[in-house]
Design a protein around this motif. Sequence first.
Motif, PDB file in Angstrom:
ATOM      1  N   THR A 290      -4.957  72.150  29.637  1.00 34.16           N
ATOM      2  CA  THR A 290      -3.753  72.751  28.736  1.00 34.16           C
ATOM      3  C   THR A 290      -2.675  71.780  28.496  1.00 34.16           C
ATOM      4  O   THR A 290      -2.797  71.503  27.095  1.00 34.16           O
ATOM      5  N   GLU A 291      -2.551  70.928  29.401  1.00 35.31           N
ATOM      6  CA  GLU A 291      -1.398  69.991  29.489  1.00 35.31           C
ATOM      7  C   GLU A 291      -1.808  68.606  28.945  1.00 35.31           C
ATOM      8  O   GLU A 291      -1.559  67.529  27.836  1.00 35.31           O
ATOM      9  N   PHE A 292      -2.888  68.318  29.364  1.00 36.13           N
ATOM     10  CA  PHE A 292      -3.685  66.734  28.571  1.00 36.13           C
ATOM     11  C   PHE A 292      -4.342  67.343  27.581  1.00 36.13           C
ATOM     12  O   PHE A 292      -4.065  66.177  26.754  1.00 36.13           O
ATOM     13  N   THR A 293      -4.728  68.495  27.029  1.00 34.10           N
ATOM     14  CA  THR A 293      -5.439  68.866  25.353  1.00 34.10           C
ATOM     15  C   THR A 293      -3.601  68.729  24.654  1.00 34.10           C
ATOM     16  O   THR A 293      -4.240  67.379  24.062  1.00 34.10           O
ATOM     17  N   ALA A 294      -2.476  68.986  25.111  1.00 33.17           N
ATOM     18  CA  ALA A 294      -1.482  68.729  24.169  1.00 33.17           C
ATOM     19  C   ALA A 294      -1.226  67.136  24.180  1.00 33.17           C
ATOM     20  O   ALA A 294      -0.989  66.997  23.082  1.00 33.17           O
ATOM     21  N   THR A 295      -1.028  66.725  25.220  1.00 30.90           N
ATOM     22  CA  THR A 295      -0.477  65.128  25.604  1.00 30.90           C
ATOM     23  C   THR A 295      -1.360  64.623  24.214  1.00 30.90           C
ATOM     24  O   THR A 295      -0.669  64.151  23.645  1.00 30.90           O
ATOM     25  N   LEU A 296      -2.967  64.763  24.600  1.00 33.25           N
ATOM     26  CA  LEU A 296      -3.660  63.902  24.238  1.00 33.25           C
ATOM     27  C   LEU A 296      -3.300  64.295  22.265  1.00 33.25           C
ATOM     28  O   LEU A 296      -4.059  63.253  21.368  1.00 33.25           O
ATOM     29  N   ASN A 297      -3.829  65.623  21.894  1.00 35.07           N
ATOM     30  CA  ASN A 297      -3.718  65.661  20.067  1.00 35.07           C
ATOM     31  C   ASN A 297      -2.325  65.181  20.062  1.00 35.07           C
ATOM     32  O   ASN A 297      -2.514  64.984  18.907  1.00 35.07           O
ATOM     33  N   ALA A 298      -0.886  65.244  20.916  1.00 33.98           N
ATOM     34  CA  ALA A 298       0.176  64.781  20.388  1.00 33.98           C
ATOM     35  C   ALA A 298       0.154  63.110  20.588  1.00 33.98           C
ATOM     36  O   ALA A 298       0.274  62.612  19.365  1.00 33.98           O
ATOM     37  N   SER A 299      -0.245  62.215  20.981  1.00 36.96           N
ATOM     38  CA  SER A 299      -0.745  60.923  20.697  1.00 36.96           C
ATOM     39  C   SER A 299      -1.666  60.263  19.353  1.00 36.96           C
ATOM     40  O   SER A 299      -1.742  59.721  19.634  1.00 36.96           O
ATOM     41  N   LEU A 300      -2.676  61.283  19.217  1.00 39.04           N
ATOM     42  CA  LEU A 300      -2.841  61.379  17.918  1.00 39.04           C
ATOM     43  C   LEU A 300      -2.382  60.907  17.083  1.00 39.04           C
ATOM     44  O   LEU A 300      -2.773  60.092  15.775  1.00 39.04           O
ATOM     45  N   ARG A 301      -1.922  62.518  16.938  1.00 30.33           N
ATOM     46  CA  ARG A 301      -1.436  62.372  16.125  1.00 30.33           C
ATOM     47  C   ARG A 301       0.276  61.613  15.217  1.00 30.33           C
ATOM     48  O   ARG A 301       0.357  60.486  14.163  1.00 30.33           O
ATOM     49  N   LEU A 302       0.572  61.055  16.560  1.00 27.90           N
ATOM     50  CA  LEU A 302       1.685  59.969  16.713  1.00 27.90           C
ATOM     51  C   LEU A 302       0.440  58.933  16.185  1.00 27.90           C
ATOM     52  O   LEU A 302       1.184  58.044  15.638  1.00 27.90           O
ATOM     53  N   THR A 303      -0.317  58.402  16.499  1.00 26.99           N
ATOM     54  CA  THR A 303      -1.187  57.213  16.029  1.00 26.99           C
ATOM     55  C   THR A 303      -1.608  57.608  14.738  1.00 26.99           C
ATOM     56  O   THR A 303      -1.067  56.223  13.705  1.00 26.99           O
ATOM     57  N   LEU A 304      -1.506  58.742  14.412  1.00 28.51           N
ATOM     58  CA  LEU A 304      -2.050  59.062  12.727  1.00 28.51           C
ATOM     59  C   LEU A 304      -0.686  58.737  11.989  1.00 28.51           C
ATOM     60  O   LEU A 304      -1.223  58.406  10.479  1.00 28.51           O
ATOM     61  N   PHE A 305       0.232  59.154  12.668  1.00 28.78           N
ATOM     62  CA  PHE A 305       1.446  58.884  11.429  1.00 28.78           C
ATOM     63  C   PHE A 305       1.639  57.869  11.175  1.00 28.78           C
ATOM     64  O   PHE A 305       2.289  57.585  10.495  1.00 28.78           O
ATOM     65  N   ILE A 306       1.584  56.371  12.319  1.00 25.17           N
ATOM     66  CA  ILE A 306       1.870  55.270  11.894  1.00 25.17           C
ATOM     67  C   ILE A 306       1.085  54.674  11.744  1.00 25.17           C
ATOM     68  O   ILE A 306       1.370  53.367  10.403  1.00 25.17           O
ATOM     69  N   CYS A 307      -0.106  54.889  11.320  1.00 31.38           N
ATOM     70  CA  CYS A 307      -1.275  54.096  10.659  1.00 31.38           C
ATOM     71  C   CYS A 307      -2.127  54.663   9.434  1.00 31.38           C
ATOM     72  O   CYS A 307      -2.314  53.863   8.749  1.00 31.38           O
ATOM     73  N   LEU A 308      -1.490  55.130   9.470  1.00 25.94           N
ATOM     74  CA  LEU A 308      -1.549  55.694   7.841  1.00 25.94           C
ATOM     75  C   LEU A 308      -1.169  55.167   6.424  1.00 25.94           C
ATOM     76  O   LEU A 308      -1.692  54.739   5.677  1.00 25.94           O
ATOM     77  N   PRO A 309       0.035  55.284   6.865  1.00 27.04           N
ATOM     78  CA  PRO A 309       0.984  54.360   5.634  1.00 27.04           C
ATOM     79  C   PRO A 309       0.776  52.458   6.645  1.00 27.04           C
ATOM     80  O   PRO A 309       0.804  52.210   5.153  1.00 27.04           O
ATOM     81  N   ALA A 310       0.235  52.561   6.874  1.00 29.23           N
ATOM     82  CA  ALA A 310       0.179  51.077   7.517  1.00 29.23           C
ATOM     83  C   ALA A 310      -1.214  50.376   6.440  1.00 29.23           C
ATOM     84  O   ALA A 310      -0.992  50.165   6.554  1.00 29.23           O
ATOM     85  N   ALA A 311      -2.169  51.586   6.992  1.00 29.74           N
ATOM     86  CA  ALA A 311      -3.381  51.514   6.324  1.00 29.74           C
ATOM     87  C   ALA A 311      -2.802  51.008   4.358  1.00 29.74           C
ATOM     88  O   ALA A 311      -4.068  50.164   3.926  1.00 29.74           O
ATOM     89  N   ALA A 312      -2.344  52.283   4.095  1.00 29.56           N
ATOM     90  CA  ALA A 312      -2.404  52.291   2.413  1.00 29.56           C
ATOM     91  C   ALA A 312      -1.617  50.929   2.100  1.00 29.56           C
ATOM     92  O   ALA A 312      -1.723  49.832   0.834  1.00 29.56           O
TER      93      ALA A 312
END
Length: 510
Positions: A306-328
């Motif tokens: 459960t904590e593994f899933t939550a940590t992975l979800n947060a890691s992906l959201r953090l990654t997208l939060f930074i990389c989406l404006p970078a791609a734009a």
Amino acid sequence: MSQHVRQIAKDASIVGGATLLSRILGFFRDMILASVLGAGISADAFYVAYRLPNMMRRLFAEGSMTMAFVPVFSRLREEVGDEKAFAMPRSAMVWLLIILGILTTLAIVFARPLTRLITPGFVDDPALFELTVELTRIVFPYIIEISAVALCMGVLNSYGHFLAPALATSELNTIIILGAGVAWLFGLDVAHTLAWSVVIGGLGQVFMQQPQMKKFGFSWRGPWTLRDKGVARMGLLMLPTAFGAAVYQFNIVIGTLLASYLPTGSISYLYYADRLVQFPLGVFGVAVGTVALPGLSKLASSGKLTEFTATLNASLRLTLFICLPAAAGLIALADPMVRVLFGRGAFGEHAIAATAGALVAYGVGLPAFACVRPLYSAYFALSDTRTPAITAAVCLVVYVATGLALMGSTGHVGLALATSVSSWVNVAVLGVVLRRKLGGTWFCPGRTTLIGTLLSVGVGFGASATADRPYLSLILIGGWAVAYMGAASLLRVEEARMLTDFVLRRFKKK
């Protein structure tokens, strides 16, 4: 947000900061190389020769060895203690020197057929082909040096230290810059001087890891054996991982092979565009995956899914939060970026336009490039190295089919776009399979990704308004980043507030 996620964000910020320095030096390096090499024969020959050991590095080192080493070595330390566990990296180094020593010797002896295999299109230009063969023989030993650095990185990462390995590339970039300066100052052949600079820089990368390793009590002097059980376990984990890495590197080989049939300079255009994409990808995208592996491994081994899933979800959201404006930003400012950074000397208008086109195509795939690394870390933490390998093989077929379909009409831009398409397929397949492993809630983009996407579209349109004024548009990049983070904070995006807090704390400490 859990302590694991905060630690990942904190470590990723450290790695990202060190990588940022490396990328800045890398851009300065590429600006110099673009000026002295341009995008002609010397540039194509040097980049092909340099790409070969880097391809092997990702196969033997970062692509499989480091991922397999960290969980095995960490568990071994817990079972037998640090002193006895140190026999494993010593034994691994001996195996590394034996295997890569043989491989390097073969590559030097058979450099001519190897070059013909990798870039068959060069055969029609004898001068280009011979220069590539010469440079390959000089540069290939770098694979031994950088693999040793990767092994040191595995040891340090197991102890939660990420800074020294992240700074290694900065040292290499500095040596290459100095090499270009020496070649210009003394009238030496630039391509050959740069090739030797890579080898010298590789030695420096190895030596700069040693002080930190000594702080943790490690010494290369001590017991080792070719029958080390930890190395054997690492080898078993490496088999499917190495296959996946081999497929990925085969993707690069095929790309180089296809580009060799395109007009002269195509390989260089792709290289310079890829360097620009690697800036945001390396500064944060890869950083999250690197620092997430130890934490995810501990959660998986403890059965805390459960904590593994939550940590992975947060890691992906953090990654997208930074990389989406970078791609734009990359897509909107492709031409001014290339023009300001590389547009001088032998790098003319045609080269600028060609490289900018490739950059736009790569920019489309930037979020996918970044998300693959945390997903891989999740699979490795779950001891599933088979699925990423199979997925990589599927994506290779997608890349080849897409590349062949597009390169006839769009040239090298089609090859760059094929890379983006295959990467998105990779993310999709990995996500579907992982969803079945962890259940239907393994990844929920939530409002963070939605808000990040909308704000990134705004950043892209805003940045494109100043694209016709190159220097101004690049100066404003910092302003757009601040505006993005500020707007996200006002909209109560937790990732924005967390990253802002880290920065403010560091400034307060200073």
